[in-house]
Design a protein around this motif. Structure first.
Motif, mmCIF file in Angstrom:
data_model
loop_
_atom_site.group_PDB
_atom_site.id
_atom_site.type_symbol
_atom_site.label_atom_id
_atom_site.label_comp_id
_atom_site.label_asym_id
_atom_site.label_seq_id
_atom_site.Cartn_x
_atom_site.Cartn_y
_atom_site.Cartn_z
ATOM 1 N N GLN A 45 0.573 -0.997 0.138
ATOM 2 C CA GLN A 45 -0.190 -0.204 -0.554
ATOM 3 C C GLN A 45 0.806 1.642 -0.215
ATOM 4 O OE1 GLN A 45 -2.974 0.170 3.574
ATOM 5 N NE2 GLN A 45 -3.034 1.814 3.571
ATOM 6 N N GLU A 46 0.236 2.426 -0.873
ATOM 7 C CA GLU A 46 1.195 3.578 -1.433
ATOM 8 C C GLU A 46 0.349 4.414 -1.496
ATOM 9 O OE1 GLU A 46 4.294 3.909 -3.751
ATOM 10 O OE2 GLU A 46 4.684 1.415 -3.621
ATOM 11 N N SER A 47 0.399 5.724 -0.621
ATOM 12 C CA SER A 47 -0.281 6.962 -0.512
ATOM 13 C C SER A 47 -0.142 6.961 -1.708
ATOM 14 C CB SER A 47 0.383 8.149 0.562
ATOM 15 O OG SER A 47 -0.135 7.819 1.957
ATOM 16 N N VAL A 48 -1.455 8.314 -2.139
ATOM 17 C CA VAL A 48 -1.893 8.663 -3.414
ATOM 18 C C VAL A 48 -0.166 9.670 -3.276
ATOM 19 C CG1 VAL A 48 -2.563 10.025 -4.921
ATOM 20 C CG2 VAL A 48 -3.898 8.240 -3.895
ATOM 21 N N ASP A 49 0.292 10.297 -4.732
ATOM 22 C CA ASP A 49 1.553 10.981 -5.203
ATOM 23 C C ASP A 49 0.781 12.611 -4.206
ATOM 24 O OD1 ASP A 49 3.215 9.672 -6.211
ATOM 25 O OD2 ASP A 49 2.645 9.993 -7.768
ATOM 26 N N PHE A 50 1.702 13.136 -3.414
ATOM 27 C CA PHE A 50 1.571 15.198 -2.919
ATOM 28 C C PHE A 50 0.580 15.114 -2.045
ATOM 29 C CE2 PHE A 50 0.804 19.781 -4.189
ATOM 30 C CZ PHE A 50 1.541 19.460 -3.339
ATOM 31 N N ALA A 51 0.391 13.620 -1.218
ATOM 32 C CA ALA A 51 -0.849 13.376 -0.434
ATOM 33 C C ALA A 51 0.125 13.706 1.156
ATOM 34 C CB ALA A 51 -1.286 12.459 -0.700
ATOM 35 N N PRO A 52 -0.746 14.692 2.019
ATOM 36 C CA PRO A 52 -2.215 15.052 1.729
ATOM 37 C C PRO A 52 -2.131 16.691 0.917
ATOM 38 C CG PRO A 52 -1.297 15.380 4.003
ATOM 39 C CD PRO A 52 -0.289 14.688 3.419
ATOM 40 N N GLU A 53 -1.249 16.883 1.068
ATOM 41 C CA GLU A 53 -0.894 18.707 0.225
ATOM 42 C C GLU A 53 -2.091 18.757 -0.931
ATOM 43 O OE1 GLU A 53 1.999 16.384 0.958
ATOM 44 O OE2 GLU A 53 2.839 17.479 2.755
ATOM 45 N N ARG A 54 -1.964 18.202 -1.567
ATOM 46 C CA ARG A 54 -2.957 18.421 -3.114
ATOM 47 C C ARG A 54 -3.731 18.709 -2.456
ATOM 48 N NH1 ARG A 54 -4.218 13.375 -6.314
ATOM 49 N NH2 ARG A 54 -1.930 13.196 -6.848
ATOM 50 N N TRP A 55 -4.757 18.393 -1.523
ATOM 51 C CA TRP A 55 -6.280 18.119 -1.221
ATOM 52 C C TRP A 55 -5.771 19.764 -0.331
ATOM 53 C CZ3 TRP A 55 -4.367 13.560 -0.268
ATOM 54 C CH2 TRP A 55 -4.783 12.726 -1.030
ATOM 55 N N LEU A 56 -5.000 19.777 0.371
ATOM 56 C CA LEU A 56 -5.013 21.492 1.390
ATOM 57 C C LEU A 56 -4.609 22.044 0.663
ATOM 58 C CD1 LEU A 56 -2.558 20.227 4.144
ATOM 59 C CD2 LEU A 56 -5.695 20.412 4.435
ATOM 60 N N ILE A 57 -3.803 21.656 -0.875
ATOM 61 C CA ILE A 57 -3.909 23.581 -1.746
ATOM 62 C C ILE A 57 -4.774 23.827 -2.110
ATOM 63 C CG2 ILE A 57 -2.817 24.055 -3.741
ATOM 64 C CD1 ILE A 57 0.096 23.018 -3.054
ATOM 65 N N ILE A 58 -5.588 22.483 -2.776
ATOM 66 C CA ILE A 58 -7.776 22.927 -3.577
ATOM 67 C C ILE A 58 -8.131 23.491 -2.410
ATOM 68 C CG2 ILE A 58 -9.392 21.301 -4.365
ATOM 69 C CD1 ILE A 58 -7.068 19.396 -5.073
ATOM 70 N N GLN A 59 -8.485 23.115 -1.418
ATOM 71 C CA GLN A 59 -9.171 23.582 -0.392
ATOM 72 C C GLN A 59 -9.039 25.055 0.136
ATOM 73 O OE1 GLN A 59 -9.376 21.740 3.522
ATOM 74 N NE2 GLN A 59 -10.393 23.175 4.168
ATOM 75 N N GLN A 60 -7.624 25.586 0.072
ATOM 76 C CA GLN A 60 -7.053 26.684 -0.362
ATOM 77 C C GLN A 60 -7.428 27.306 -0.698
ATOM 78 O OE1 GLN A 60 -3.010 26.127 1.097
ATOM 79 N NE2 GLN A 60 -3.073 25.729 2.933
ATOM 80 N N VAL A 61 -7.493 27.363 -2.160
ATOM 81 C CA VAL A 61 -7.621 27.843 -3.411
ATOM 82 C C VAL A 61 -9.842 27.741 -3.746
ATOM 83 C CG1 VAL A 61 -7.913 27.841 -6.024
ATOM 84 C CG2 VAL A 61 -5.870 27.319 -5.092
ATOM 85 N N LEU A 62 -10.062 26.737 -2.754
ATOM 86 C CA LEU A 62 -11.470 27.251 -3.676
ATOM 87 C C LEU A 62 -12.143 28.073 -2.175
ATOM 88 C CD1 LEU A 62 -12.669 24.051 -3.673
ATOM 89 C CD2 LEU A 62 -13.040 25.566 -5.568
ATOM 90 N N GLU A 63 -11.294 28.269 -0.965
ATOM 91 C CA GLU A 63 -11.673 28.809 -0.029
ATOM 92 C C GLU A 63 -11.392 30.872 -0.403
ATOM 93 O OE1 GLU A 63 -9.263 27.747 3.279
ATOM 94 O OE2 GLU A 63 -10.600 26.785 4.029
ATOM 95 N N LEU A 64 -10.925 30.742 -1.380
ATOM 96 C CA LEU A 64 -10.129 32.099 -1.805
ATOM 97 C C LEU A 64 -11.620 32.187 -2.807
ATOM 98 C CD1 LEU A 64 -6.456 31.482 -2.503
ATOM 99 C CD2 LEU A 64 -7.319 33.445 -0.720
ATOM 100 N N LEU A 65 -12.358 31.359 -3.221
ATOM 101 C CA LEU A 65 -13.359 31.676 -4.127
ATOM 102 C C LEU A 65 -14.317 32.243 -3.878
ATOM 103 C CD1 LEU A 65 -13.172 28.068 -6.453
ATOM 104 C CD2 LEU A 65 -12.760 30.597 -6.554
#
Length: 181
Positions: A45-65
């Protein structure tokens, strides 16, 4: 038996559906659950690449919208639909016209380049580099000079590459434009 008229009619119907419909996922809680985000094709088992940062960045972008959507709605009220659902809840934002989408994404990209995001320290970059980053995250088609200005610079590193590519996908790649229409 091949029927050209029928084929043309079916293609026209498909084009119509592509332009005016949305896909809806039933049982989205199950289908998009975090437990299904890991892939076990072979090996351990391996984590998805760039996790969990990918979701945190997306969340930060969505919070700016919302802040940019509200500004755009003041100038283009017929081009954007915002429905708020109360304190602490994310509003539903729909971009009804291309000019609203263009302005929203431009404002968002400029903000990100001016202020940066965690993992994407654009704020501390020289002006010329920030201009290059802005082009990199906003233009869907880049020429080799635009690519090299970012990817051959000191800014491009193992720490900034993935956040930069993620933001590029959201803005230049059309992910936000598609999801907000």
């Amino acid at each position: 038996m091949y029927q050209p008229g029928l084929a043309q009619s079916m293609l026209a119907t498909q084009a119509y559906f592509d332009n005016v419909t949305r896909d809806i996922i039933d049982e989205v809680d199950d289908n998009l659950s975090v437990k299904f985000e890991l892939i076990y094709t072979m090996g351990s088992q391996e984590s998805v690449d760039f996790a969990p940062e990918r979701w945190l960045i997306i969340q930060q972008v969505l919070e700016l919208l919302p802040q940019f959507a509200i500004q755009i709605q003041k100038h283009l009220p017929e081009a954007i639909d915002i429905q708020t659902f109360g304190e602490g809840k994310f509003p539903r934002v729909r971009l009804l016209r291309k000019n609203a989408a263009d302005q929203l994404l431009k404002s968002l990209a400029e903000y990100i380049v001016d202020r940066g995001l965690p993992g994407l320290p654009t704020r501390s970059q020289p002006d010329a580099m920030r201009v290059a980053i802005l082009r990199y995250i906003t233009l869907p088609e880049l020429d080799i000079e635009d690519i090299n200005a970012v990817e051959k610079s000191n800014f491009w590193s193992n720490l900034t590459k993935f956040p930069l590519l993620l933001v590029r996908g959201l803005i230049a790649g059309g992910v936000l434009r598609f999801t907000l229409r």
